[in-house]
Design an enzyme around this catalytic site. Structure first.
Site, PDB file in Angstrom:
ATOM      1  CG  ASN A  82      34.061  -2.672 -53.461  1.00  0.00           C
ATOM      2  OD1 ASN A  82      34.662  -3.602 -52.940  1.00  0.00           O
ATOM      3  ND2 ASN A  82      33.433  -2.797 -54.634  1.00  0.00           N
ATOM      4  CB  ILE A 103      27.397 -10.387 -62.604  1.00  0.00           C
ATOM      5  CG1 ILE A 103      28.306  -9.314 -63.210  1.00  0.00           C
ATOM      6  CG2 ILE A 103      27.858 -11.782 -63.029  1.00  0.00           C
ATOM      7  CD1 ILE A 103      29.690  -9.246 -62.626  1.00  0.00           C
ATOM      8  CG  ASP A 138      26.096  -1.247 -57.279  1.00  0.00           C
ATOM      9  OD1 ASP A 138      26.073  -2.421 -57.683  1.00  0.00           O
ATOM     10  OD2 ASP A 138      25.873  -0.920 -56.103  1.00  0.00           O
ATOM     11  CE  LYS A 189      21.203  -7.647 -56.851  1.00  0.00           C
ATOM     12  NZ  LYS A 189      22.542  -7.224 -57.205  1.00  0.00           N
TER      13      LYS A 189
HETATM   14  N1  CTP Z   1      26.128  -8.081 -57.977  1.00  0.00           N
HETATM   15  C1  CTP Z   1      26.403  -8.390 -59.284  1.00  0.00           C
HETATM   16  N2  CTP Z   1      26.571  -7.399 -60.199  1.00  0.00           N
HETATM   17  C2  CTP Z   1      26.468  -6.114 -59.821  1.00  0.00           C
HETATM   18  C3  CTP Z   1      26.171  -5.777 -58.476  1.00  0.00           C
HETATM   19  C4  CTP Z   1      26.020  -6.798 -57.576  1.00  0.00           C
HETATM   20  O1  CTP Z   1      26.495  -9.559 -59.618  1.00  0.00           O
HETATM   21  N3  CTP Z   1      26.625  -5.164 -60.729  1.00  0.00           N
HETATM   22  C5  CTP Z   1      25.891  -9.200 -57.044  1.00  0.00           C
HETATM   23  C6  CTP Z   1      26.922  -9.314 -55.937  1.00  0.00           C
HETATM   24  O2  CTP Z   1      28.004 -10.146 -56.331  1.00  0.00           O
HETATM   25  C7  CTP Z   1      26.089  -9.934 -54.837  1.00  0.00           C
HETATM   26  C8  CTP Z   1      24.701  -9.364 -55.069  1.00  0.00           C
HETATM   27  O3  CTP Z   1      24.660  -8.953 -56.423  1.00  0.00           O
HETATM   28  O4  CTP Z   1      26.017 -11.332 -54.992  1.00  0.00           O
HETATM   29  C9  CTP Z   1      24.338  -8.208 -54.212  1.00  0.00           C
HETATM   30  O5  CTP Z   1      25.360  -7.240 -54.225  1.00  0.00           O
HETATM   31  P1  CTP Z   1      25.259  -5.947 -53.298  1.00  0.00           P
HETATM   32  O6  CTP Z   1      26.454  -5.097 -53.538  1.00  0.00           O
HETATM   33  O7  CTP Z   1      24.945  -6.349 -51.891  1.00  0.00           O
HETATM   34  O8  CTP Z   1      23.947  -5.277 -53.838  1.00  0.00           O
HETATM   35  P2  CTP Z   1      23.641  -4.371 -55.046  1.00  0.00           P
HETATM   36  O9  CTP Z   1      22.910  -5.146 -56.058  1.00  0.00           O
HETATM   37  O10 CTP Z   1      24.861  -3.680 -55.509  1.00  0.00           O
HETATM   38  O11 CTP Z   1      22.605  -3.347 -54.399  1.00  0.00           O
HETATM   39  P3  CTP Z   1      22.891  -2.149 -53.358  1.00  0.00           P
HETATM   40  O12 CTP Z   1      24.266  -1.620 -53.676  1.00  0.00           O
HETATM   41  O13 CTP Z   1      21.804  -1.198 -53.670  1.00  0.00           O
HETATM   42  O14 CTP Z   1      22.802  -2.724 -51.982  1.00  0.00           O
END
Ligand code: CTP
Length: 402
Positions: free
Chosen positions: A209, A307, A277, A343
């Site tokens: 990304n 995480i 993701d 979370k």
């Molecule tokens: N995060 C994480 N591990 C993942 C995905 C996200 O630790 N596999 C953490 C990111 O570092 C951030 C938070 O979760 O602190 C939210 O990440 P974000 O990308 O905004 O959300 P997602 O959980 O990926 O949800 P979505 O893509 O549906 O918005």
């Protein structure tokens, strides 16, 4: 972490002086300006040329040199430093310090200084155990002189025991600890994630990304400047390593999770990484070729571990303060509030990453801090300013909790 700090390094005459060029490098890598003062004994083991080249400064050696005294008198030399570091500190120089002897430039500077002194002893085990040394150390400790090491191990004199000078990296870390004292996050441990992750599809392609790592790296730097011992687990990013931060570089989400788990326990975790993701269910061993059946390959994705959610539910190992980010392109507050609950983290820093905001790769960020108490709208700030404000808030919470 040693940015702007000036260290006067006194190199006395022990075999461990051979480690001093490395020590100069490590202190400078951490941002310190190092000026060396070499005793006659020290000069038997390491040259002024080496120390001068590595410190990029003149090396001072002679109390009775007119030119040296003219340029920089011994009093100024001892005071134009934030810290005086004696490494190696031989039994002889420790004895002179105890007795207040000032018979060369090093001991005169040590007598004349009004700056804190740290010493890294280095000597044979019998000399270390000798009652004279023991008493000298106790006296110097009472006078406020700090000691780094010595370590136990093989010695240059082929004996084994206590007396080996600590390794340059340990000495540099102890110097950092010394300067952290009194800072708001001193004694606290912080974990930060930053950047994107790369999930391989085949040996040359990956899913990723647009995250630059700017915000996460700035947060790690800001926490370290407030005195925390900070680990930054970063995905691929072109950002320079923030000073005073322990870096762990990873590629994938699964590696990032593993590195984070290894960094525990910490007092605060700020997970700013834009973690992928999903990952490809199978990674092709060879490059996927365009030739062959005229059909685009299909990619089956599986979900990566989360995480933030994993660390937020770690029981005893859960950081006292868990901070997540929410990268949103619409309904920022509502989505981020849901994410905070889903979370299990304490705070969410929400930001709009729609392309028109320029937030993802840019230098500015307009964020909202979502806590148990509600939503705070922060003004548009540089990512460095967001990091500093967040670090100050973290310090406030951890100070109140301890
Ligand atoms: N995060 C994480 N591990 C993942 C995905 C996200 O630790 N596999 C953490 C990111 O570092 C951030 C938070 O979760 O602190 C939210 O990440 P974000 O990308 O905004 O959300 P997602 O959980 O990926 O949800 P979505 O893509 O549906 O918005």
């Amino acid at each position: 972490m040693l940015e702007g700090k000036r260290i006067l390094l006194i190199v006395s005459g022990g075999i461990a002086a051979y480690k001093c060029p490395d020590l100069v490098r490590r202190l400078r890598q951490r941002g310190a300006a190092v000026r060396c003062l070499l005793t006659a004994g020290g000069a038997e083991f390491v040259t002024a040329l080496t120390l001068g080249a590595l410190s990029e400064d003149k090396v001072y050696q002679d109390l009775f040199s007119l030119t040296d005294e003219d340029e920089m008198g011994h009093i100024r030399l001892s005071r134009e430093a934030d810290l005086v570091l004696v490494a190696p500190a031989t039994a002889n120089i420790l004895a002179k310090m105890t007795a207040g002897i000032a018979d060369d430039l090093a001991t005169t500077a040590l007598m004349a200084t009004d700056r804190p002194i740290l010493a890294a002893p280095a000597m044979n085990v019998r000399m270390w155990e000798n009652p004279a040394t023991r008493e000298n150390l106790a006296t110097l400790e009472k006078r406020g002189i700090g000691f780094i090491g010595p370590e136990e191990g093989d010695m240059a004199c082929s004996e084994w025991g206590l007396g080996r000078m600590s390794e340059p990296d340990q000495i540099a870390a102890a110097v950092e600890d010394f300067f952290r004292q009194g800072l708001p996050l001193s004694g606290k441990r912080a974990l930060v994630t930053s950047g994107p992750t790369h999930e391989a599809i085949d040996p040359v392609r990956y899913l990723a990304n647009r995250s630059s790592g700017k915000q996460g790296h700035a947060i790690a730097g800001a926490l370290a400047r407030l005195g925390s011992q900070t680990t930054l687990v970063s995905g691929p990013s072109h950002q320079p390593d923030p000073p005073g931060v322990e870096m762990v570089k990873v590629l994938t989400a699964r590696q990032m999770l593993e590195a984070c788990e290894q960094a525990l326990p910490v007092d605060v975790a700020v997970l700013a990484a834009a973690v992928s993701d999903w990952r490809a269910q199978t990674v092709a061993k060879g490059k996927i070729k365009k030739t062959g059946p005229k059909k685009a390959p299909e990619l089956t994705l599986v979900e990566n571990p989360d995480i933030l959610a994993t660390l937020s539910t770690k029981g005893n190992l859960r950081p006292r303060l868990m901070v997540g980010f929410a990268a949103e392109t619409g309904d920022v507050i509502a989505n981020a509030t849901k994410k905070r609950a889903a979370k299990g983290c304490d705070w969410i820093v929400a930001n709009d990453v729609s392309p028109e905001t320029g937030a993802f790769a840019g230098d500015y960020n307009t964020v909202h801090l979502i806590t148990e108490a509600g939503v705070e709208d922060w003004p548009a700030l540089s990512k460095t300013a967001v990091a500093e404000r967040l670090a100050q808030r973290v310090a406030g919470v951890l100070a109140a909790a301890s």
